[in-house]
Enzyme design. Structure first.
Site, PDB file in Angstrom:
ATOM      1  N   LYS A 175     -25.192  23.905  13.812  1.00 28.92           N
ATOM      2  CA  LYS A 175     -23.314  24.425  13.131  1.00 28.92           C
ATOM      3  C   LYS A 175     -23.242  25.267  13.388  1.00 28.92           C
ATOM      4  O   LYS A 175     -23.752  27.106  13.206  1.00 28.92           O
ATOM      5  CB  LYS A 175     -23.832  23.992  11.433  1.00 28.92           C
ATOM      6  CG  LYS A 175     -22.372  23.918  10.342  1.00 28.92           C
ATOM      7  CD  LYS A 175     -21.449  25.057  10.839  1.00 28.92           C
ATOM      8  CE  LYS A 175     -21.524  26.685   9.980  1.00 28.92           C
ATOM      9  NZ  LYS A 175     -20.660  27.510  10.672  1.00 28.92           N
ATOM     10  N   SER A 229     -25.070  36.687   8.171  1.00 30.28           N
ATOM     11  CA  SER A 229     -25.095  38.443   7.629  1.00 30.28           C
ATOM     12  C   SER A 229     -26.279  38.185   6.494  1.00 30.28           C
ATOM     13  O   SER A 229     -26.725  37.057   5.716  1.00 30.28           O
ATOM     14  CB  SER A 229     -23.538  38.821   6.633  1.00 30.28           C
ATOM     15  OG  SER A 229     -23.734  37.145   6.097  1.00 30.28           O
ATOM     16  N   GLU A 250     -32.614  35.571  10.127  1.00 33.04           N
ATOM     17  CA  GLU A 250     -32.229  36.790  11.127  1.00 33.04           C
ATOM     18  C   GLU A 250     -30.961  37.524  10.346  1.00 33.04           C
ATOM     19  O   GLU A 250     -30.467  36.983  10.654  1.00 33.04           O
ATOM     20  CB  GLU A 250     -31.680  36.465  12.986  1.00 33.04           C
ATOM     21  CG  GLU A 250     -33.443  36.589  13.302  1.00 33.04           C
ATOM     22  CD  GLU A 250     -34.761  37.325  13.609  1.00 33.04           C
ATOM     23  OE1 GLU A 250     -33.747  38.413  13.495  1.00 33.04           O
ATOM     24  OE2 GLU A 250     -35.265  37.104  14.287  1.00 33.04           O
ATOM     25  N   CYS A 284     -25.814  42.940  15.444  1.00 35.53           N
ATOM     26  CA  CYS A 284     -27.031  42.743  15.030  1.00 35.53           C
ATOM     27  C   CYS A 284     -27.296  44.421  15.257  1.00 35.53           C
ATOM     28  O   CYS A 284     -27.767  44.877  14.071  1.00 35.53           O
ATOM     29  CB  CYS A 284     -27.793  41.653  14.389  1.00 35.53           C
ATOM     30  SG  CYS A 284     -28.372  41.638  15.849  1.00 35.53           S
ATOM     31  N   GLU A 385     -24.134  47.697   5.942  1.00 34.25           N
ATOM     32  CA  GLU A 385     -23.338  46.809   7.582  1.00 34.25           C
ATOM     33  C   GLU A 385     -21.951  46.836   7.649  1.00 34.25           C
ATOM     34  O   GLU A 385     -21.657  46.314   6.678  1.00 34.25           O
ATOM     35  CB  GLU A 385     -24.202  45.579   7.995  1.00 34.25           C
ATOM     36  CG  GLU A 385     -23.756  45.259   9.496  1.00 34.25           C
ATOM     37  CD  GLU A 385     -24.690  43.486   9.711  1.00 34.25           C
ATOM     38  OE1 GLU A 385     -24.203  43.527   8.262  1.00 34.25           O
ATOM     39  OE2 GLU A 385     -25.189  43.596  10.373  1.00 34.25           O
TER      40      GLU A 385
HETATM   41  P1  NAP Z   1     -22.427  34.748   8.507  1.00 26.50           P
HETATM   42  O1  NAP Z   1     -21.057  34.797   7.471  1.00 26.50           O
HETATM   43  O2  NAP Z   1     -23.560  35.330   7.257  1.00 26.50           O
HETATM   44  O3  NAP Z   1     -22.271  33.686   9.066  1.00 26.50           O
HETATM   45  C1  NAP Z   1     -23.569  32.629  10.050  1.00 26.50           C
HETATM   46  C2  NAP Z   1     -23.635  31.407  10.057  1.00 26.50           C
HETATM   47  O4  NAP Z   1     -23.556  30.856   8.617  1.00 26.50           O
HETATM   48  C3  NAP Z   1     -22.103  30.853  10.536  1.00 26.50           C
HETATM   49  O5  NAP Z   1     -21.813  29.385  11.166  1.00 26.50           O
HETATM   50  C4  NAP Z   1     -21.555  30.908   9.134  1.00 26.50           C
HETATM   51  O6  NAP Z   1     -20.441  29.406   9.250  1.00 26.50           O
HETATM   52  C5  NAP Z   1     -22.794  29.505   8.315  1.00 26.50           C
HETATM   53  N1  NAP Z   1     -22.369  30.103   6.873  1.00 26.50           N
HETATM   54  C6  NAP Z   1     -21.985  30.682   5.908  1.00 26.50           C
HETATM   55  N2  NAP Z   1     -21.848  30.481   4.047  1.00 26.50           N
HETATM   56  C7  NAP Z   1     -22.704  29.680   4.372  1.00 26.50           C
HETATM   57  C8  NAP Z   1     -23.577  28.736   3.916  1.00 26.50           C
HETATM   58  N3  NAP Z   1     -23.046  29.033   2.174  1.00 26.50           N
HETATM   59  N4  NAP Z   1     -24.013  27.123   3.968  1.00 26.50           N
HETATM   60  C9  NAP Z   1     -24.459  27.488   5.672  1.00 26.50           C
HETATM   61  N5  NAP Z   1     -24.224  28.108   6.318  1.00 26.50           N
HETATM   62  C10 NAP Z   1     -23.400  29.837   6.063  1.00 26.50           C
HETATM   63  O7  NAP Z   1     -22.385  35.758   9.687  1.00 26.50           O
HETATM   64  P2  NAP Z   1     -21.331  35.823  11.294  1.00 26.50           P
HETATM   65  O8  NAP Z   1     -20.147  36.717   9.657  1.00 26.50           O
HETATM   66  O9  NAP Z   1     -21.023  34.612  11.587  1.00 26.50           O
HETATM   67  O10 NAP Z   1     -21.963  36.660  11.542  1.00 26.50           O
HETATM   68  C11 NAP Z   1     -22.884  38.345  11.735  1.00 26.50           C
HETATM   69  C12 NAP Z   1     -23.846  38.501  10.884  1.00 26.50           C
HETATM   70  O11 NAP Z   1     -24.750  37.881  11.574  1.00 26.50           O
HETATM   71  C13 NAP Z   1     -23.656  40.389  10.875  1.00 26.50           C
HETATM   72  O12 NAP Z   1     -24.094  40.883   9.022  1.00 26.50           O
HETATM   73  C14 NAP Z   1     -25.350  40.585  11.859  1.00 26.50           C
HETATM   74  O13 NAP Z   1     -25.958  41.765  11.427  1.00 26.50           O
HETATM   75  C15 NAP Z   1     -25.851  39.235  11.686  1.00 26.50           C
HETATM   76  N6  NAP Z   1     -26.723  38.734  13.062  1.00 26.50           N
HETATM   77  C16 NAP Z   1     -28.049  38.693  12.908  1.00 26.50           C
HETATM   78  C17 NAP Z   1     -28.086  38.919  14.066  1.00 26.50           C
HETATM   79  C18 NAP Z   1     -30.082  39.371  13.830  1.00 26.50           C
HETATM   80  O14 NAP Z   1     -31.029  38.552  14.746  1.00 26.50           O
HETATM   81  N7  NAP Z   1     -30.814  39.596  13.325  1.00 26.50           N
HETATM   82  C19 NAP Z   1     -28.002  38.448  15.108  1.00 26.50           C
HETATM   83  C20 NAP Z   1     -26.558  38.446  15.496  1.00 26.50           C
HETATM   84  C21 NAP Z   1     -26.187  38.900  14.297  1.00 26.50           C
HETATM   85  P3  NAP Z   1     -18.684  30.359   8.724  1.00 26.50           P
HETATM   86  O15 NAP Z   1     -18.497  30.600  10.476  1.00 26.50           O
HETATM   87  O16 NAP Z   1     -17.758  28.885   9.039  1.00 26.50           O
HETATM   88  O17 NAP Z   1     -18.487  31.133   8.132  1.00 26.50           O
END
Ligand code: NAP
Ligand code: MG
Length: 496
Positions: A175, A229, A250, A284, A385
């Site tokens: 997904k 996130s 992650e 990230c 963040e």
């Molecule tokens: P996000 O909003 O947490 O979304 C990540 C994924 O989770 C998306 O596919 C999202 O779908 C899905 N999601 C959201 N709500 C969900 C739920 N209730 N149940 C299941 N899945 C759900 O993060 P993002 O904005 O895409 O990415 C930015 C974040 O990722 C930042 O915090 C960054 O630090 C982190 N990140 C971490 C790493 C690492 O390796 N530590 C690497 C890259 C990024 P939708 O797209 O539809 O919201």
């Protein structure tokens, strides 16, 4: 008219059961629709999980080296299409073309690395305490794994998860983020072309709550691998906990570069600009804090501001552009709201801090590279963040103070130190609380042959990439073979 794309389930391209769709837009020109995608729900997820479960039974019997070699084909196809994938990525989520090529390259590197893992895939052989008895471990697949990925590395992160998951004999349901479904779809097409059997790879596009959440709840999904996130990660961990489902996370970061007074400041500024404003700060591992010894803070601020103001901003497809847009309107608002928060807290806005509407930028989500000075460690701009092009400069008194401030957030992904003193560098390596530490380089720049991940609020103890990549996606089975021909009781018969 933009092309309509479908889910990939059980080897077929299928429309969502409920028939709803959504659009992916170009953040540099929001009138440009990249494609129309299926807005999937629990019904689609259930079909994908069933297809995956049935395909996985045969897939797990394919010898591991053979599963590995398929990734060489994936790598070759990705190399052939590197430019095409990179351009699509820039159009779909905005990172500049050079960085988009790097993102695809990370996927290619991972394919080659994990392909080789197929001929290692080590277990342990250890001696038995008894005679004529053999002790070893073997790795086993987990089953069907759900992969939920963010938009900021729209090729690399799906590769980091799919490649080891498939090597380990699992079937996957991916997904991808709602902001980058086109990148995910093109990547899945490459895997299909490489010859993966039907049902082993399934793609379900849509929104997190509608298409991601059912994966967490479906009893047929044995494990979830999530990057995103910390807020969503916490919810995912709780839901998986309820279902006793294996989960690896992650999550976010509030990474810092520590600058000692003996550092090469030219090198510091190069690193701070790249680490802070690369991918418009949407990494990230972004270097969102600069922790600087007081004696050099004025000079660092001045040079940083001058370089930030000279950055070329615009559509990342143009080769001279250094900073692209942020990914969507919510993100733009969020970044801007932190400018107000920083000001209200008493930080000094040194440059930036506004939405850009100049010629050529007006129809995109562009934000000026922003630097705050005189930031105190407890301020929200130093703790939370932001995920945008905002850097906070925090003055400190000493090495010990710098380490304390660097460690003083809920996160623990990536920390860096610039110093020419080798003793200080090694002391920092020991004391910095992070999964990744850099010396004389910014907080970004990981290579896939080392483990990647964070401690504290950044994750739950797993590491992606490197030799640890396969740990997340395999179960260890301990095997005892007794060839003595009689009952031997460990801890008892050999202790009399
Ligand atoms: P996000 O909003 O947490 O979304 C990540 C994924 O989770 C998306 O596919 C999202 O779908 C899905 N999601 C959201 N709500 C969900 C739920 N209730 N149940 C299941 N899945 C759900 O993060 P993002 O904005 O895409 O990415 C930015 C974040 O990722 C930042 O915090 C960054 O630090 C982190 N990140 C971490 C790493 C690492 O390796 N530590 C690497 C890259 C990024 P939708 O797209 O539809 O919201
Ligand atoms: Mg988009």
């Amino acid at each position: 008219m933009a092309e309509t794309f479908r889910n990939y389930i059980g080897g077929e391209w299928r429309a969502a059961v409920k028939g709803a769709t959504f659009e992916s837009l170009n953040p540099a020109h929001t009138g440009e629709v990249i494609g129309v995608f299926q807005r999937s729900t629990a019904e689609d997820v259930a079909l994908a999980v069933e297809a995956a479960a049935s395909a996985q039974r045969a897939w797990r019997e394919v010898p591991v080296p053979e599963r590995g070699e398929m990734l060489y084909t994936v790598a070759r196809l990705m190399e052939e299409r590197k430019e095409e994938l990179a351009q699509l990525m820039t159009r779909e989520m905005g990172k500049v073309i050079k960085e988009a090529r790097g993102d695809v390259q990370e996927g290619i590197d991972m394919a080659k690395y994990i392909a080789g893992e197929g001929r290692r895939y080590f277990g342990q052989t250890v001696p038995s305490e008894l005679r004529d008895k053999f002790c070893m471990t073997v790795r086993q697949p987990i089953g069907v794994v759900g992969l939920i990925t963010p938009w900021n590395f729209p090729i690399a992160i799906p590769c980091w998860k799919m490649m080891p998951a498939l090597l380990c004999g699992n079937a996957v349901v991916l997904k991808p983020a709602e902001d980058t479904p086109a990148c995910a779809t093109r990547l899945v097409e490459i895997f299909i072309e490489a010859g993966y059997p039907k049902g082993v790879i399934n793609l379900v596009t849509g929104y997190g709550e509608e298409a991601g959440q059912p994966l967490l709840e479906h009893p047929g999904v044995a494990a979830i691998s999530f990057t995103g996130s910390s807020d969503v990660g916490r919810f995912i961990a709780a839901t998986c906990g309820q279902n006793l489902k294996r989960v690896s996370l992650e999550l976010g970061g509030k990474n810092a570069i520590v600058v000692m007074d003996d550092a090469d400041l030219e090198l510091v500024i190069d690193g701070a600009i790249w680490g802070g404003f690369g991918t418009a700060g949407q990494r990230c591992t972004a270097s969102s804090r600069l922790i600087v010894e007081k004696s050099v803070v004025r000079e660092v601020e001045e040079r940083l501001v001058a370089r930030a103001e000279a950055l070329k901003i615009g559509d990342g497809l143009r080769p001279e552009v250094e900073v692209g847009p942020v990914v969507n309107s919510d993100q733009l608002r969020r970044v801007d709201s932190y400018t107000a928060i920083g000001r209200d807290e008493g930080a000094r806005l040194l440059t930036g801090g506004r939405v850009l509407t100049e010629e050529g930028l007006g129809d995109g989500y562009f934000y000026a590279p922003t630097v705050f000075g005189s930031v105190e460690p407890h301020m929200r701009v130093a703790q939370e963040e932001i995920f945008g092009p905002t850097v906070s400069v925090i003055p400190v008194d000493s090495f010990d103070h710098a380490i304390e401030v660097a460690n003083g957030t809920q996160y623990g992904l990536s920390l860096a130190i610039y110093t020419r003193d080798v003793n200080r560098a090694f002391r920092a390596i020991n004391r910095l609380e992070a999964g990744i530490v850099y010396v004389n380089a910014p907080t970004i720049g990981a290579e896939i042959q080392l483990p990647f991940g964070g401690i504290k609020g950044t994750g739950n103890g797993h590491r992606e990439a490197g030799s640890t990549a396969i740990d997340q996606f395999s179960e260890i089975k301990s095997v005892f073979v007794d060839y003595s021909g009689h009952l031997q009781r460990a801890q008892i018969d050999n202790r009399e």
